[in-house]
Design an enzyme around this catalytic site. Structure first.
Site, PDB file in Angstrom:
ATOM      1  N   HIS A 100       0.912  -1.198   0.043  1.00  0.00           N
ATOM      2  CA  HIS A 100      -0.087   0.143  -0.129  1.00  0.00           C
ATOM      3  C   HIS A 100       0.976   1.145  -0.026  1.00  0.00           C
ATOM      4  O   HIS A 100       1.913   1.222   0.644  1.00  0.00           O
ATOM      5  CB  HIS A 100      -0.796  -0.062   1.357  1.00  0.00           C
ATOM      6  CG  HIS A 100      -0.168  -0.348   2.432  1.00  0.00           C
ATOM      7  ND1 HIS A 100       0.125  -1.469   2.758  1.00  0.00           N
ATOM      8  CD2 HIS A 100      -0.087   0.576   3.170  1.00  0.00           C
ATOM      9  CE1 HIS A 100       0.596  -1.376   4.165  1.00  0.00           C
ATOM     10  NE2 HIS A 100       0.578  -0.226   4.509  1.00  0.00           N
ATOM     11  N   HIS A 102       0.766   5.092   1.093  1.00  0.00           N
ATOM     12  CA  HIS A 102       0.169   6.219   1.855  1.00  0.00           C
ATOM     13  C   HIS A 102       0.328   7.434   1.171  1.00  0.00           C
ATOM     14  O   HIS A 102       1.202   8.014   0.741  1.00  0.00           O
ATOM     15  CB  HIS A 102       0.799   6.417   3.107  1.00  0.00           C
ATOM     16  CG  HIS A 102       0.737   5.177   3.915  1.00  0.00           C
ATOM     17  ND1 HIS A 102       0.009   5.087   5.165  1.00  0.00           N
ATOM     18  CD2 HIS A 102       1.567   4.140   4.196  1.00  0.00           C
ATOM     19  CE1 HIS A 102       0.126   3.796   5.762  1.00  0.00           C
ATOM     20  NE2 HIS A 102       1.252   3.345   5.232  1.00  0.00           N
TER      21      HIS A 102
HETATM   22  P1  5GP Z   1       1.800   0.252   7.552  1.00  0.00           P
HETATM   23  O1  5GP Z   1       2.241   0.431   8.705  1.00  0.00           O
HETATM   24  O2  5GP Z   1       1.650  -1.316   7.200  1.00  0.00           O
HETATM   25  O3  5GP Z   1       2.447   1.116   6.441  1.00  0.00           O
HETATM   26  O4  5GP Z   1       0.204   1.022   7.156  1.00  0.00           O
HETATM   27  C1  5GP Z   1      -0.894   0.108   7.430  1.00  0.00           C
HETATM   28  C2  5GP Z   1      -2.237   1.190   7.209  1.00  0.00           C
HETATM   29  O5  5GP Z   1      -3.119   0.560   7.578  1.00  0.00           O
HETATM   30  C3  5GP Z   1      -2.146   1.859   8.863  1.00  0.00           C
HETATM   31  O6  5GP Z   1      -2.126   3.545   8.387  1.00  0.00           O
HETATM   32  C4  5GP Z   1      -3.413   1.499   9.237  1.00  0.00           C
HETATM   33  O7  5GP Z   1      -4.289   2.731   9.930  1.00  0.00           O
HETATM   34  C5  5GP Z   1      -4.346   1.258   8.058  1.00  0.00           C
HETATM   35  N1  5GP Z   1      -5.302  -0.117   8.221  1.00  0.00           N
HETATM   36  C6  5GP Z   1      -5.014  -1.266   9.066  1.00  0.00           C
HETATM   37  N2  5GP Z   1      -6.149  -1.779   8.958  1.00  0.00           N
HETATM   38  C7  5GP Z   1      -7.060  -1.122   8.077  1.00  0.00           C
HETATM   39  C8  5GP Z   1      -8.715  -1.141   7.960  1.00  0.00           C
HETATM   40  O8  5GP Z   1      -8.985  -2.230   8.149  1.00  0.00           O
HETATM   41  N3  5GP Z   1      -9.004  -0.337   7.057  1.00  0.00           N
HETATM   42  C9  5GP Z   1      -8.328   0.754   6.689  1.00  0.00           C
HETATM   43  N4  5GP Z   1      -9.010   1.490   5.740  1.00  0.00           N
HETATM   44  N5  5GP Z   1      -7.138   1.020   7.046  1.00  0.00           N
HETATM   45  C10 5GP Z   1      -6.544   0.127   7.856  1.00  0.00           C
END
Ligand code: 5GP
Ligand code: ZN
Length: 149
Positions: A100, A102
């Protein structure tokens, strides 16, 4: 991948506030946004990390992130800038194992709001926020049409 929350969002079996969708990509609001309009862009096919992502999908992912960075500037969110970030792998703080990107809208002088948002991660009015970003994408498309005419 059935155990993957982002695959469930793509399949429609888990909820999300969608901002944009096409055949290969989905963009939706982060459930715990750092700033208002914090959006995640994902490929619709499961790839755990960049090691599993094809270059073609990686290019599409960035292209949409690029458009969203431009769209939030044109939206009523009033963004002046954006952070685009991929946490690639657990050691790089990746917490959801589905690639993903951001897109975090930023405003001039927002450092205190940003720091607070980074700690609190509280959601804003999701529907209004997503509609504002979609309107920014529409404005961007209209601008592009005008300049190509
Ligand atoms: P990472 O730390 O993996 O780069 O970021 C994962 C992101 O996914 C986090 O900012 C978190 O808030 C978001 N996230 C986790 N679970 C969900 C979900 O079920 N729905 C949405 N919309 N965002 C999620
Ligand atoms: Zn997945």
């Amino acid at each position: 991948m059935s155990g993957c929350i982002f695959c469930r969002i793509v399949a429609g079996t888990a909820p999300a506030t969608k901002v944009y969708e096409d055949d290969t990509l989905l963009a939706f609001l982060d459930i715990r946004p750092i700033t208002r309009g914090h959006t995640l862009v994902i490929p619709k096919w499961h790839a755990t990390d960049l090691d599993e992502l094809t270059p073609a999908l990686g290019a599409r992912l960035f292209t949409l992130g690029h458009r969203l960075a431009k769209a939030v500037r044109r939206s009523d969110l009033g963004a002046d800038a954006a952070n685009l970030v991929i946490n690639d792998g657990k050691a790089a703080f990746q917490t959801v194992g589905h690639v993903h990107l951001h897109v975090v809208p930023r405003r001039n002088g927002d450092i205190l709001t940003f720091a607070k948002g980074f700690v609190l991660r509280r959601p804003h009015d999701r529907e209004v926020t997503a509609a504002a970003i979609r309107a920014g994408l529409d404005r961007l498309a209209a601008e592009e049409k005008e300049t190509s005419a």
